[in-house]
Design a protein around this motif. Structure first.
Motif, short mmCIF file in Angstrom:
data_model
loop_
_atom_site.label_atom_id
_atom_site.label_comp_id
_atom_site.label_asym_id
_atom_site.label_seq_id
_atom_site.Cartn_x
_atom_site.Cartn_y
_atom_site.Cartn_z
N GLU A 184 -30.71 30.41 15.94
CA GLU A 184 -31.86 29.94 16.73
C GLU A 184 -31.76 30.57 18.11
O GLU A 184 -30.72 30.49 18.75
CB GLU A 184 -31.84 28.42 16.88
N SER A 185 -32.83 31.18 18.57
CA SER A 185 -32.81 31.83 19.88
C SER A 185 -33.97 31.42 20.77
O SER A 185 -33.78 30.84 21.83
CB SER A 185 -32.79 33.35 19.71
N ASN A 186 -35.18 31.71 20.32
CA ASN A 186 -36.35 31.44 21.17
C ASN A 186 -36.87 30.04 20.92
O ASN A 186 -37.97 29.84 20.39
CB ASN A 186 -37.42 32.50 20.89
N THR A 187 -36.06 29.04 21.32
CA THR A 187 -36.45 27.65 21.14
C THR A 187 -36.46 26.97 22.51
O THR A 187 -35.78 27.43 23.44
CB THR A 187 -35.45 26.90 20.23
N PRO A 188 -37.19 25.88 22.66
CA PRO A 188 -37.19 25.17 23.96
C PRO A 188 -35.78 24.77 24.40
O PRO A 188 -35.45 24.86 25.58
CB PRO A 188 -38.06 23.93 23.68
N GLU A 189 -34.94 24.36 23.47
CA GLU A 189 -33.57 23.95 23.83
C GLU A 189 -32.77 25.12 24.39
O GLU A 189 -32.18 25.02 25.47
CB GLU A 189 -32.86 23.38 22.59
N ILE A 190 -32.75 26.22 23.67
CA ILE A 190 -31.94 27.37 24.10
C ILE A 190 -32.51 27.99 25.37
O ILE A 190 -31.77 28.33 26.30
CB ILE A 190 -31.84 28.41 22.97
N ASN A 191 -33.83 28.11 25.43
CA ASN A 191 -34.42 28.69 26.65
C ASN A 191 -34.20 27.78 27.86
O ASN A 191 -34.06 28.25 28.98
CB ASN A 191 -35.90 28.98 26.44
N GLY A 192 -34.16 26.46 27.62
CA GLY A 192 -33.88 25.54 28.71
C GLY A 192 -32.46 25.73 29.24
O GLY A 192 -32.21 25.67 30.45
N GLU A 193 -31.54 25.98 28.34
CA GLU A 193 -30.15 26.22 28.78
C GLU A 193 -30.03 27.56 29.50
O GLU A 193 -29.31 27.69 30.49
CB GLU A 193 -29.21 26.13 27.58
#
Ligand code: FES
Length: 234
Positions: free
Chosen positions: A72-81
């Motif tokens: 998973e890369s372009n997700t709200p969680e990862i982009n938030g981090e």
């Protein structure tokens, strides 16, 4: 042998030895990064390239791709981090984009736009880092250093000079010049060195060419860093 893994639900092929980031890029999928550069081995320090694999956060620039893994890369969680990591980088140094001559060509700034970072969020540290204008052709503004060590690696591994190094830890960590005086003029650094053009931010600047490119025509004025990176192979 290679194989295939799922990247944000889409199959991405890889060859043996490729990292997740390398395979994703080869398949036209961008992963944000700062300390990774296609000409150098992974460094794993900035963590902007984090992705989620099997519930764990990993640096995609360093982790070899494996058959069947789900990334998973372009997700709200990862982009938030990633955004939080950027915010920490902004407050750890002194980044004043409107007056910086790297503005529009800076990867840190471009990633902040890419990831919708609208404020620094944390309290600024305002570290005291004097500039070094001693060299006839190059200015060093240590205030903008993000500790990617690309100049360290380029000067040591490509130029064979070892002009730069990082010293100290935590908030006291900073880039130094390997000379008894600490001044760039007292090294054999040259403007033609690989290290002179490797800085992703505005630490290593050529003199007499500042603001030469007008606003609107700079590297990231017309296209986002994700587009530029894929087009130019950066
Ligand atoms: Fe992977 Fe910096 S790009 S840790």
């Amino acid at each position: 042998m290679g194989g295939t893994f799922l990247f944000d639900g889409q199959p991405v092929p890889f060859e043996d030895g490729q990292t997740i980031l390398q395979a994703a890029r080869a398949a036209g999928r961008y992963i944000p990064h700062l300390c990774w550069h296609p000409d150098f081995p992974p460094h794993g320090s900035c963590k902007l390239c984090i992705v989620k694999v099997g519930g764990r956060h990993v640096s995609s620039c360093a982790l070899p791709a494996r058959d069947g893994m789900e990334v998973e890369s372009n997700t709200p969680e990862i982009n938030g981090e990633r955004r939080a990591l950027l915010q920490m980088l902004f407050v750890e140094g002194n980044h004043f984009c409107p007056s910086c001559e790297k503005s529009g060509n800076c990867q840190l700034q471009a990633l902040a736009y890419e990831l919708d970072m609208s404020s620094a969020r944390f309290a600024h540290f305002f570290p005291d880092r004097p500039v070094d204008a001693s060299h006839p052709d190059v200015l060093l503004d240590f205030n903008r250093c993000i500790f990617c060590e690309l100049c360290v690696r380029a000067s040591r591994d490509v130029d064979g000079k070892g002009v730069f190094a990082l010293t100290d830890r935590g908030i006291h960590k900073h880039l130094v010049v390997n000379a008894e005086s600490g001044r760039l003029a007292d090294t054999d650094f040259a403007v033609t060195d690989r290290a002179a053009d490797i800085c992703p931010v505005g630490v290593i600047l050529r003199k007499r060419v500042g603001f030469a490119v007008p606003i609107g025509e700079r590297k990231y004025d017309r296209a986002s860093i994700s587009t530029v990176a894929m087009e130019k192979g950066e």
